[in-house]
Design a protein around this motif. Structure first.
Motif, mmCIF file in Angstrom:
data_model
loop_
_atom_site.group_PDB
_atom_site.id
_atom_site.type_symbol
_atom_site.label_atom_id
_atom_site.label_comp_id
_atom_site.label_asym_id
_atom_site.label_seq_id
_atom_site.Cartn_x
_atom_site.Cartn_y
_atom_site.Cartn_z
ATOM 1 N N LEU A 1 0.845 -1.194 0.000
ATOM 2 C CA LEU A 1 0.000 0.000 0.000
ATOM 3 C C LEU A 1 0.879 1.242 0.000
ATOM 4 N N VAL A 2 0.663 2.123 -0.966
ATOM 5 C CA VAL A 2 1.570 3.260 -1.161
ATOM 6 C C VAL A 2 0.794 4.575 -1.120
ATOM 7 N N TYR A 3 1.315 5.516 -0.325
ATOM 8 C CA TYR A 3 0.824 6.897 -0.313
ATOM 9 C C TYR A 3 1.867 7.761 -0.975
ATOM 10 N N GLY A 4 1.460 8.509 -1.995
ATOM 11 C CA GLY A 4 2.387 9.372 -2.707
ATOM 12 C C GLY A 4 2.204 10.821 -2.331
ATOM 13 N N THR A 5 3.330 11.554 -2.239
ATOM 14 C CA THR A 5 3.289 12.976 -1.930
ATOM 15 C C THR A 5 4.513 13.634 -2.537
ATOM 16 N N ASP A 6 4.618 14.937 -2.427
ATOM 17 C CA ASP A 6 5.783 15.617 -2.982
ATOM 18 C C ASP A 6 6.917 15.676 -1.963
ATOM 19 N N ILE A 7 6.636 16.231 -0.798
ATOM 20 C CA ILE A 7 7.616 16.297 0.282
ATOM 21 C C ILE A 7 7.036 15.563 1.476
ATOM 22 N N GLU A 8 7.781 14.622 2.035
ATOM 23 C CA GLU A 8 7.275 13.868 3.181
ATOM 24 C C GLU A 8 6.917 14.814 4.323
ATOM 25 N N ASP A 9 5.756 14.601 4.905
ATOM 26 C CA ASP A 9 5.221 15.450 5.980
ATOM 27 C C ASP A 9 4.833 16.840 5.499
ATOM 28 N N SER A 10 4.653 17.020 4.177
ATOM 29 C CA SER A 10 4.318 18.349 3.671
ATOM 30 C C SER A 10 2.940 18.806 4.115
ATOM 31 N N GLU A 11 2.076 17.844 4.518
ATOM 32 C CA GLU A 11 0.773 18.243 5.033
ATOM 33 C C GLU A 11 0.892 18.905 6.406
ATOM 34 N N SER A 12 2.102 18.902 6.979
ATOM 35 C CA SER A 12 2.344 19.540 8.277
ATOM 36 C C SER A 12 3.176 20.811 8.141
ATOM 37 N N ILE A 13 3.460 21.244 6.902
ATOM 38 C CA ILE A 13 4.277 22.435 6.681
ATOM 39 C C ILE A 13 3.368 23.617 6.362
ATOM 40 N N TYR A 14 3.503 24.693 7.120
ATOM 41 C CA TYR A 14 2.592 25.826 7.029
ATOM 42 C C TYR A 14 3.307 27.084 6.555
ATOM 43 N N ASP A 15 2.544 27.952 5.924
ATOM 44 C CA ASP A 15 2.956 29.340 5.734
ATOM 45 C C ASP A 15 1.917 30.179 6.484
ATOM 46 N N PHE A 16 2.370 30.853 7.534
ATOM 47 C CA PHE A 16 1.470 31.626 8.394
ATOM 48 C C PHE A 16 2.015 33.044 8.466
ATOM 49 N N TRP A 17 1.195 34.035 8.102
ATOM 50 C CA TRP A 17 1.698 35.397 8.051
ATOM 51 C C TRP A 17 0.586 36.423 8.288
ATOM 52 N N TYR A 18 1.043 37.641 8.564
ATOM 53 C CA TYR A 18 0.127 38.776 8.701
ATOM 54 C C TYR A 18 0.203 39.588 7.411
ATOM 55 N N SER A 19 -0.919 39.720 6.727
ATOM 56 C CA SER A 19 -0.966 40.451 5.471
ATOM 57 C C SER A 19 -1.272 41.921 5.744
ATOM 58 N N LYS A 20 -0.324 42.796 5.422
ATOM 59 C CA LYS A 20 -0.561 44.220 5.618
ATOM 60 C C LYS A 20 -1.558 44.767 4.606
ATOM 61 N N ASP A 21 -1.694 44.081 3.477
ATOM 62 C CA ASP A 21 -2.652 44.529 2.463
ATOM 63 C C ASP A 21 -4.088 44.402 2.956
ATOM 64 N N THR A 22 -4.389 43.285 3.599
ATOM 65 C CA THR A 22 -5.768 43.023 4.034
ATOM 66 C C THR A 22 -5.960 43.214 5.524
ATOM 67 N N ARG A 23 -4.838 43.386 6.277
ATOM 68 C CA ARG A 23 -4.895 43.470 7.737
ATOM 69 C C ARG A 23 -5.494 42.197 8.323
ATOM 70 N N MET A 24 -5.138 41.080 7.723
ATOM 71 C CA MET A 24 -5.623 39.770 8.151
ATOM 72 C C MET A 24 -4.425 38.853 8.410
ATOM 73 N N PHE A 25 -4.649 37.888 9.308
ATOM 74 C CA PHE A 25 -3.705 36.780 9.447
ATOM 75 C C PHE A 25 -4.120 35.689 8.469
ATOM 76 N N ARG A 26 -3.134 35.077 7.826
ATOM 77 C CA ARG A 26 -3.443 34.067 6.814
ATOM 78 C C ARG A 26 -2.638 32.789 7.048
ATOM 79 N N LEU A 27 -3.247 31.681 6.646
ATOM 80 C CA LEU A 27 -2.626 30.367 6.756
ATOM 81 C C LEU A 27 -2.758 29.653 5.420
#
Length: 302
Positions: free
Chosen positions: A252-278
């Motif tokens: 049984l095989v699960y394919g992905t691009d980078i192992e554990d990539s479902e746990s890698i986040y980009d989290f930032w504060y956008s000054k354009d929208t004044r929102m936090f984004r994930l």
């Protein structure tokens, strides 16, 4: 776009222990502990395997008579890109008890309980990906193991009668496992949903006799009685599936691009929208190598 925060159920600010926030516990991606993970797949990749046969011949005479075959076969695993986008407006929290942790001064923006929010979102990603691996998603175009096996005539299929007990379902699955599945030298797992697993434990614990150990219902997996080569494993990804799947890790095989990539986040504060984004981005897809070594047990409908 509407904020992801829904604070309607929160009262306006009254002093609380604002440094505490309880979240749902993440059970992690349990399925990946029992199957093979193939990283670095960007779109489609061949799974190559070899089946060899040899023929014993009478060696008492001279001569050379070549016999036997070596057949290379390919099955393809295709991954699809998945993304998760979320956005929060910090000002939604100003009148709630969370405001003690809120900082929105220019250049110093922080989101209350950021680590807790990330952790809780990871828990939900794990749960949904578990289901995706087994049951697929027509929306995303990912079939999942069960739809793949259902459509594959090479997979061994059994159909326990409607109303079968958990023991009968698991016994029927076990009886159908071919000897070749054990030749890989790996444990064969019988995967079931948690409800069936707990019922199985109840049924087994109800069987006499005094010299038989009681099975702990909190076990992550249990050995099939009488065969240490087989373990029964409950998986949240099989919730809603009335049956069982038997297979080994190499198959049984699960394919992905980078192992554990479902746990890698980009989290930032956008000054354009004044929102936090994930944002979370990853590829996902499933495939198996030897269909004739897999068992799919689906309980017949009444």
């Amino acid at each position: 776009m509407a904020s992801a925060f829904n604070v309607q159920a929160l009262p306006e600010y009254i002093h609380n222990k604002a440094d505490e926030l309880l979240i749902r516990a993440s059970l992690g991606l349990k399925t990946l502990d029992y199957i093979s993970v193939r990283p670095n797949i960007k779109h489609k990749e061949a799974l190559n395997y070899l089946n060899s046969t040899v023929v014993f011949q009478d060696g008492s005479t001279c001569g050379f008579n070549p016999q036997g075959t070596d057949v290379f076969t390919q099955r393809y695993i295709e991954v699809k890109p998945i993304k998760i986008n979320k956005e929060w407006c910090p000002r939604d929290l100003q009148k709630t008890w969370l405001n003690q942790q809120l900082l929105i001064a220019a250049g110093r923006e922080t989101l209350p309980f950021e680590d807790k929010i990330i952790e809780n979102n990871q828990s939900e990603i794990d749960k949904q990906l578990e289901t995706l691996i087994w049951q697929g998603s027509t929306t995303l175009g990912i079939s999942g193991f069960i739809p793949q096996m259902t459509a594959d005539t090479g997979v061994i299929k059994v159909a326990p009668a409607a109303g079968s007990t958990s023991t009968q379902i698991i016994d029927a699955t076990y009886a159908a496992i071919p000897d070749s599945a054990f030749d890989r030298g790996d444990v064969v797992h019988i995967f079931v949903n948690p409800t069936l697993f707990h019922k199985y434990i109840q049924e087994q614990n109800a069987i006499c006799c005094a010299n038989r150990n009681i099975i702990d219902a909190a076990s992550d997996s249990i050995e099939y009685l009488g065969d240490s080569r087989v373990r029964i494993v409950p998986l949240r990804g099989l919730i809603g599936f009335n049956g069982a799947v038997a297979g080994s890790r190499p198959n049984l095989v699960y394919g992905t691009d980078i192992e554990d990539s479902e746990s890698i986040y980009d989290f930032w504060y956008s000054k354009d929208t004044r929102m936090f984004r994930l944002e979370v981005l990853f590829n996902a897809g499933t495939q198996y190598i030897w269909p004739d070594e897999l068992v799919l047990a689906t309980v017949a409908t009444a």
